[in-house]
Design a protein around this motif. Sequence first.
Motif, PDB file in Angstrom:
ATOM      1  N   TYR A   1       0.926  -1.322  -0.011  1.00 16.97           N
ATOM      2  CA  TYR A   1       0.114   0.041   0.002  1.00 16.97           C
ATOM      3  C   TYR A   1       0.759   1.413  -0.125  1.00 16.97           C
ATOM      4  CZ  TYR A   1      -4.335  -2.390   0.222  1.00 16.97           C
ATOM      5  OH  TYR A   1      -5.384  -3.064  -0.046  1.00 16.97           O
TER       6      TYR A   1
ATOM      7  N   ARG B   1       4.365   1.286  -2.966  1.00 16.05           N
ATOM      8  CA  ARG B   1       3.817   1.325  -4.399  1.00 16.05           C
ATOM      9  C   ARG B   1       3.478   2.659  -4.618  1.00 16.05           C
ATOM     10  NH1 ARG B   1       1.052  -4.013  -6.294  1.00 16.05           N
ATOM     11  NH2 ARG B   1       2.632  -5.505  -5.515  1.00 16.05           N
ATOM     12  N   ASN B   2       2.737   3.376  -3.703  1.00 20.05           N
ATOM     13  CA  ASN B   2       2.370   4.536  -4.247  1.00 20.05           C
ATOM     14  C   ASN B   2       3.591   5.811  -3.923  1.00 20.05           C
ATOM     15  OD1 ASN B   2      -0.525   5.179  -4.524  1.00 20.05           O
ATOM     16  ND2 ASN B   2      -0.758   3.538  -3.097  1.00 20.05           N
TER      17      ASN B   2
ATOM     18  N   LEU C   1       6.357   6.327  -6.997  1.00 22.42           N
ATOM     19  CA  LEU C   1       5.912   7.061  -8.173  1.00 22.42           C
ATOM     20  C   LEU C   1       7.046   8.241  -8.508  1.00 22.42           C
ATOM     21  CD1 LEU C   1       2.319   6.908  -8.000  1.00 22.42           C
ATOM     22  CD2 LEU C   1       3.768   5.577  -9.601  1.00 22.42           C
TER      23      LEU C   1
ATOM     24  N   ALA D   1       2.707   2.282 -13.589  1.00 23.42           N
ATOM     25  CA  ALA D   1       2.717   2.094 -12.064  1.00 23.42           C
ATOM     26  C   ALA D   1       1.495   2.942 -11.818  1.00 23.42           C
ATOM     27  CB  ALA D   1       4.108   2.500 -11.808  1.00 23.42           C
TER      28      ALA D   1
ATOM     29  N   PRO E   1      -2.146   4.041 -12.614  1.00 22.39           N
ATOM     30  CA  PRO E   1      -3.324   4.104 -13.507  1.00 22.39           C
ATOM     31  C   PRO E   1      -3.944   5.279 -13.783  1.00 22.39           C
ATOM     32  CG  PRO E   1      -3.779   2.869 -11.441  1.00 22.39           C
ATOM     33  CD  PRO E   1      -2.368   3.158 -11.686  1.00 22.39           C
ATOM     34  N   ARG E   2      -3.845   6.190 -12.996  1.00 27.21           N
ATOM     35  CA  ARG E   2      -4.476   7.667 -13.097  1.00 27.21           C
ATOM     36  C   ARG E   2      -3.819   8.423 -14.054  1.00 27.21           C
ATOM     37  NH1 ARG E   2      -3.451   9.229  -7.079  1.00 27.21           N
ATOM     38  NH2 ARG E   2      -1.726   7.975  -7.677  1.00 27.21           N
TER      39      ARG E   2
END
Lengths: 344, 556
Positions: A260, A263-264, A267, A337, A339-340
């Motif tokens: 959680y 991985r964020n 970026l 990495a 999706p947004r």
Amino acid sequence: MTTGLGATLVRAGRRLLSSLPALFGVLVFTFLLMRVLPGDPAVFFASGPNAGKEEIEQIRKQMGLDKSVPEQLVFYLSDIGHGNLGRSMMTGQPVLKDLRERLPASLELTFTALLIALIAAVPLGVVAALRPGSVVDHGVRLFCALGVCVPTFVSGLLLIYVFYYLLGLAPDPTGRIDVFTSLPPQRTGFLSIDFLLAGDVEGWWAACKQLILPAVSMALFVIAPLARITRASMLVSLGSDFVRTARSVGLSCRKVVVTYALRNAILPVITIAGIVFSTMLGANVLVEKVFSWPGVASYALDALLSSDYAPVQGFVLLMASLFVLVNLVVDICYGIADPRVSIE
Amino acid sequence: MSEQLLGINDLHVAFSTRRGMVEAVRGVTLSVGKGEMLGLVGESGSGKSVTGFATTRLLDAAGRVTGGKILFRGQDVTKLRGDDLRHLQGAAMSMIFQNPRAALNPIRAIGLQIADAILTHKKISKDAARAEALDLLRAVQIRDPEARMNAYPHELSGGMCQRVMIAIAISCNPALLIADEPTTGLDVTTQKVVMDLLADIAAARGMATILITHDLGLAARYCRRIAVMERGRIVEEASPKTLFTAPQHAYTRRLVAASPTATSRIEDLVTEQERERYATVVSKPRQDPAHGTPPLLEVRKLAKRFDQGSAAVADFSMTMAGGESVGLVGESGSGKSTTSRMICRLIDPSEGDIVFDGQSIGHVASRDFHRSPLRKDIQMVFQDPNESLNPRFTAFDCIAHPLMRLDGMRAGDALRKRVEECAERVGLPLDLLPRFPHQLSGGQKARVGIARAIACRPRLLVLDEPTAALDVSVQAVVLQLLDRLRRENDIALLFVSHDLNVVRMLCDRTIVLRNGGIVEQGESRALFDNPKTDYTRKLVEAIPHIETGPALAAAL
């Protein structure tokens, strides 16, 4: 997912097109810069200090330097258009050939250094962010500060002193491989990979040993920015609502931190890693010099010192193209990495 | 009462801050029975969320339980460690949060997020967990659940995200669900759907629920028992009926008064003693404008298209007289903010014209409008009082800035006098003027925003959800202030809001927007009492009403 990837590729393609004018600008700017720098290549490459005026004039004509600057530029651009980067006066070889021989050495070194830096920096940043203000956090900060404060040629020399001179663990810091080792057939140009492809483990080990010290001394310098950005973005991530959600349903600590939060948090690290890579590639001349590494940066420096126009121009063009390419790769990685991104 | 599930006993929670320890919860005692739905109501800073977080052990690192016990099935939650705690979280009690989109991992497919929660507590295969996640999506009534399994939170609406959050929270059938402002920030119709769903699920699965909210009406609609919190303490606990008809504590009385209802008037929102401060205001009777005078604002066939081509606003026409107040209501995405921004000339319309005081301003480019002499006649108050003030400007600078830019005033005594006059008009104490925004409370910041907007004596004030971020008691005061300003200075108000009760009180006329078009418009009271379209009726019915007057009398 496929649509996301498609959108990312379209975006990357658009980015590539929009960078072409910048590349052209770099080309012209470097060309002009070389012309206004003091120093006459014709004098430099004449047979000796006693060369007569006629001889210099002849060399000048041979090199096309007697023409006006705009004319020279047009010739230069048309040459580039035909894939001809000119000939180096220093080595007597086409610049393209020189660069092609030396670029893999630089790339191999930079990739390895970046890999080492990431492997060290990300866990350091994560550990520091998990306990902000603790002894660990301060320790990481101190380590990073030291890495940035000590210039690469100093840390390089220190590493040589300790591991080669004192401990004798490292091989001679002279180039990519021992002169007596037989080279593997060239496939990728990356010695460590070529050795593996040839099945020569001993050679591979020798190449790795040569690689490790210069790579580490370069990595030390860039661990700091990577670790700091990891720490900062981990802190944001750990304090976010979705990590609280993950905790509220009792996910394991590992899952919360890695799946959680990290991985964020990774970026922005991808973006910084791209910038760091491009910077390293051009700026690792000091390391190349200290370790006699036959890379492009030291080649360009030598050319610059001897007013050898073509290699310098070729080098700058190469760097600019690589920079564009690296940004493109970063963009694609980012699109995968996150999706947004693809909806923008 | 049914068997006790959760018992909170004299709970104290403190946070360590730069200014030392601050007690957020000081002695809360509560109990929740099995399957019961309890409302925990209070304004911001009352400690209601902190109580919830302490119960689920999700307090920030800075927060600590300093005293008291939280007994869940006879076990003290505050003393649990390691694995025991993890078995509790999610499996035995879970939580739903305020901002559903932020509460979900933005880069993980929602199906995986639900499966993560299931796999934590059940030893089943990944495929089985996926199948269960799919069932849960069906249970929370998400359309086309198979396709949604691979969706990311940004691809879903806020209401959808909250349903996914509910699915995660109920994934392991907890005995207690704590919902912390589950519908704040959602549209009223979405709020109703989500709350109904939550109530149904809780009833069907026999889950006890604590509904933490600032909205008394919402709590009253869904809970049999409501506890009111103020400054870290529970001041009153009763059934909704008792709470509204005979509130015991002074704070409850104030809260009940400040909550807008279908029948309340602006004057009713604050209690007697606070009203005195406004008693001196003499409201001028409004004269109808003489026949033939042009309206202050006339909007003709306004339309706005963004890049994608679909129209955000289409064919919007309206007129406003000087000193009139018009409400613009609709759900998110209805185009109300876009419309208000076009009228303020902050964005350019694609089609149509705006005529202000006889002058066409629709074709002045929005980036040049600040040079127009009409800029100071049209001013705006923004939604978020925190974000819309420059953090490096003091309250004084904020109010003085438009005076210097638009009225050409120079720093000096005259400016100081004007700023102080504005501050007085909005009821901002003068000793707060040198403060920076972060040193002011939400209500004070709202006042600074309003003072800034009225500083140049505008004739039209456009308010974009000016009270959405405020507590009801603060909202009551701000609404009263706006109403007074309108009466005193004859300022026309264009009030953009999703809160129909507020619009009903403040505005003479109301325009209902949906998907960028006008659905219905008319005199506010008539429109709300007798909606002509289904859409307006749905909006009106979705408001959680506090039953008062005859309805309640009948029930008693």
